[in-house]
Design a protein around this motif. Structure first.
Motif, short mmCIF file in Angstrom:
data_model
loop_
_atom_site.label_atom_id
_atom_site.label_comp_id
_atom_site.label_asym_id
_atom_site.label_seq_id
_atom_site.Cartn_x
_atom_site.Cartn_y
_atom_site.Cartn_z
N ASN A 146 0.83 -1.21 0.00
CA ASN A 146 0.00 0.00 0.00
C ASN A 146 0.86 1.26 0.00
OD1 ASN A 146 -2.35 -1.47 -0.03
ND2 ASN A 146 -2.60 -1.43 2.20
N LYS A 147 1.93 1.23 0.78
CA LYS A 147 2.82 2.39 0.86
C LYS A 147 3.50 2.66 -0.49
CE LYS A 147 5.88 4.19 4.40
NZ LYS A 147 6.72 3.86 5.56
N GLU A 148 3.95 1.57 -1.15
CA GLU A 148 4.57 1.72 -2.46
C GLU A 148 3.56 2.23 -3.49
OE1 GLU A 148 7.88 -1.89 -2.13
OE2 GLU A 148 5.90 -2.30 -2.97
N ALA A 149 2.34 1.70 -3.44
CA ALA A 149 1.30 2.12 -4.38
C ALA A 149 0.90 3.57 -4.15
CB ALA A 149 0.08 1.20 -4.28
N ASP A 150 0.99 4.02 -2.91
CA ASP A 150 0.71 5.44 -2.63
C ASP A 150 1.76 6.34 -3.26
OD1 ASP A 150 -1.58 4.84 -1.22
OD2 ASP A 150 -0.63 5.02 0.77
N ARG A 151 3.01 5.93 -3.19
CA ARG A 151 4.11 6.73 -3.73
C ARG A 151 4.18 6.60 -5.25
NH1 ARG A 151 8.91 8.28 -1.24
NH2 ARG A 151 7.45 8.89 0.38
N LEU A 152 4.04 5.36 -5.75
CA LEU A 152 4.13 5.09 -7.18
C LEU A 152 2.71 4.92 -7.72
CD1 LEU A 152 7.00 2.49 -6.90
CD2 LEU A 152 7.17 4.63 -8.17
N ASN A 153 2.18 5.98 -8.29
CA ASN A 153 0.82 5.89 -8.82
C ASN A 153 0.75 4.90 -9.99
OD1 ASN A 153 1.72 7.24 -11.17
ND2 ASN A 153 1.09 9.23 -10.42
N LEU A 154 -0.42 4.71 -10.51
CA LEU A 154 -0.63 3.73 -11.59
C LEU A 154 0.25 4.02 -12.80
CD1 LEU A 154 -2.25 1.24 -12.36
CD2 LEU A 154 -4.03 2.75 -13.24
N GLU A 155 0.39 5.28 -13.13
CA GLU A 155 1.23 5.66 -14.27
C GLU A 155 2.69 5.25 -14.02
OE1 GLU A 155 1.81 9.60 -17.04
OE2 GLU A 155 1.60 9.92 -14.89
N CYS A 156 3.18 5.47 -12.82
CA CYS A 156 4.56 5.09 -12.48
C CYS A 156 4.75 3.58 -12.49
CB CYS A 156 4.94 5.64 -11.10
SG CYS A 156 5.14 7.43 -11.04
N ARG A 157 3.80 2.87 -11.92
CA ARG A 157 3.90 1.40 -11.90
C ARG A 157 3.83 0.84 -13.32
NH1 ARG A 157 0.11 2.25 -7.64
NH2 ARG A 157 -1.51 1.20 -8.84
N GLY A 158 3.00 1.44 -14.16
CA GLY A 158 2.91 1.02 -15.56
C GLY A 158 4.21 1.28 -16.30
N PHE A 159 4.86 2.39 -15.98
CA PHE A 159 6.13 2.72 -16.62
C PHE A 159 7.21 1.71 -16.22
CE2 PHE A 159 10.12 5.20 -16.98
CZ PHE A 159 10.07 5.43 -18.35
N LEU A 160 7.24 1.32 -14.95
CA LEU A 160 8.21 0.32 -14.50
C LEU A 160 7.98 -1.01 -15.24
CD1 LEU A 160 8.37 0.96 -10.64
CD2 LEU A 160 10.13 1.48 -12.36
N LEU A 161 6.72 -1.40 -15.37
CA LEU A 161 6.39 -2.63 -16.09
C LEU A 161 6.83 -2.52 -17.55
CD1 LEU A 161 5.08 -5.42 -16.13
CD2 LEU A 161 2.89 -4.28 -16.57
N PHE A 162 6.56 -1.38 -18.17
CA PHE A 162 6.97 -1.12 -19.55
C PHE A 162 8.48 -1.29 -19.70
CE2 PHE A 162 8.82 2.20 -22.32
CZ PHE A 162 8.44 1.71 -23.56
#
Length: 158
Positions: free
Chosen positions: A76-92
């Motif tokens: 939850n803490k990571e998801a709060d800091r890394l929004n969906l756009e950021c998490r998508g970019f890491l996956l990309f």
């Protein structure tokens, strides 16, 4: 403010090919002259030391040996800091081969090491670039990430 210091240091010492072996006191003086605050300078230098320490731990080697098809579940803490756009970019970045799971974990660790409530995709791109630069053997990935970061100016990356 810490992110500003990290970007300043990265731009000054990496892109200018300036001497990387700088005395810490000298570096602190330079940052003070550049207008940064003492406490922010200390935090930024500590952040960089922690990045260097990440390379020396075996923790990330275990992550790298995991199944490449596995899915990263964010706390939850990571998801709060890394929004969906950021998490998508890491996956990309993983999907296109710029980043392996161990580097992703280093990036997430350094993102979580920032003391900020405001974190955006642009900040993440800089963190990825800094981690790739500091981990030996990622020269090609660094070059690709650098191209992604700077191609934004031509409107290629949003």
């Amino acid at each position: 403010m810490m992110m500003d210091i990290l970007m300043y240091l990265f731009e000054t010492y990496v892109h200018s090919d300036a001497e990387l072996q700088v005395d810490q006191d000298e570096l602190e003086d330079e940052l003070l002259r550049a207008g940064f605050q003492d406490k922010d300078i200390y935090k930024a230098l500590q952040w960089l030391e922690e990045l260097a320490l990440l390379q020396q731990t075996d923790e990330h080697a275990a992550i790298a040996s995991g199944d490449i098809r596995s899915t990263r579940i964010y706390t939850n803490k990571e998801a709060d800091r890394l929004n969906l756009e950021c998490r998508g970019f890491l996956l990309f970045l993983e999907q296109v081969g710029v980043m392996k799971p161990d580097i992703r974990e280093m990036v997430i660790d350094r993102v979580m090491g920032l003391e900020t409530n405001e974190f955006e995709l642009e900040d993440l791109k800089w963190i990825v670039l800094m981690v790739l630069f500091n981990v030996p053997g990622n020269e090609n990935a660094y070059t690709l990430m650098e191209e992604l970061l700077y191609s934004k100016e031509q409107g290629i990356l949003h």
